[in-house]
Design a protein around this motif. Structure first.
Motif, PDB file in Angstrom:
ATOM      1  N   GLU A  53      -6.138   2.087  -3.000  1.00 57.07           N
ATOM      2  CA  GLU A  53      -6.469   1.945  -1.374  1.00 57.07           C
ATOM      3  C   GLU A  53      -6.842   0.287  -1.307  1.00 57.07           C
ATOM      4  O   GLU A  53      -7.354  -0.208  -2.124  1.00 57.07           O
ATOM      5  N   GLN A  79      -0.013   3.627  -3.075  1.00 51.73           N
ATOM      6  CA  GLN A  79      -0.962   4.750  -2.972  1.00 51.73           C
ATOM      7  C   GLN A  79      -0.783   6.218  -3.664  1.00 51.73           C
ATOM      8  O   GLN A  79      -1.668   6.954  -3.914  1.00 51.73           O
ATOM      9  N   ALA A 102       0.804  -1.061   0.073  1.00 51.15           N
ATOM     10  CA  ALA A 102       0.035   0.039  -0.064  1.00 51.15           C
ATOM     11  C   ALA A 102       0.906   1.277  -0.209  1.00 51.15           C
ATOM     12  O   ALA A 102       0.465   2.190  -0.849  1.00 51.15           O
TER      13      ALA A 102
END
Length: 166
Positions: A128, A123, A119
């Motif tokens: 997400e 991101q 992540a």
């Protein structure tokens, strides 16, 4: 980050072995045992979203392939694998491939993408954590990430990710 001139192109049948060799170099030997590979078996990749990045000498710096899957019965792009040759890491090759994939997927009318990854890295591209979306085991749920290319494309979508052949 040093950026060098690269040419991005749609992967051709002639690129196949070289891309496979890059994946073998960049990923663990057991990469084909991952759950994402079970979703790809017997399914053609999304050709226009399979890209190579080559330098001015034609040397492969990176590649990405994308596959159709179903999430809650809705067609979704499973992004990856994306790989960059170890000698080219830190030059932004993966970011170039990612940005082109997202742009091309949007242009082709895809509403949503997902991937299995870190992540903190993804991101920056807008990915997400997907709550309620489950990859087949043994995938860590914290690594199941998604991006809506169309506003609300993930709204109400949940369930196990399955192959389009199922």
């Amino acid at each position: 980050m040093q950026q060098t001139a690269l040419t991005l192109a749609t992967e051709t049948p002639e690129d196949w072995w070289e891309v496979e060799a890059l994946y073998d170099l960049c990923f663990a030997p057991g990469r084909s045992a991952l759950s994402s590979y079970r979703l790809r078996e017997g399914v053609d990749p999304i050709g226009p979203l399979c890209l190579t990045a080559r330098d001015s000498d034609g040397i492969l710096a990176g590649a990405v392939r994308n596959w159709p899957v179903l999430v809650g019965g809705k067609k979704t792009v499973l992004l990856g694998p994306i790989a960059v040759h170890p000698t080219r890491q830190g030059e932004g090759v993966a970011a170039l491939l990612m940005q082109r994939c997202l742009s091309d997927a949007r242009d082709l009318g895809w509403a949503r993408l997902m991937l299995v990854g870190d992540a903190p890295y993804y991101q920056r591209f807008g990915f997400e954590r997907l709550h309620g979306v489950t990859m087949p085991p043994p995938t860590n749920p914290d690594r199941v990430l998604g991006l809506a290319l169309v506003e609300g494309a993930w709204d109400g979508i949940s369930g196990t990710v399955t192959s389009v052949r199922d």
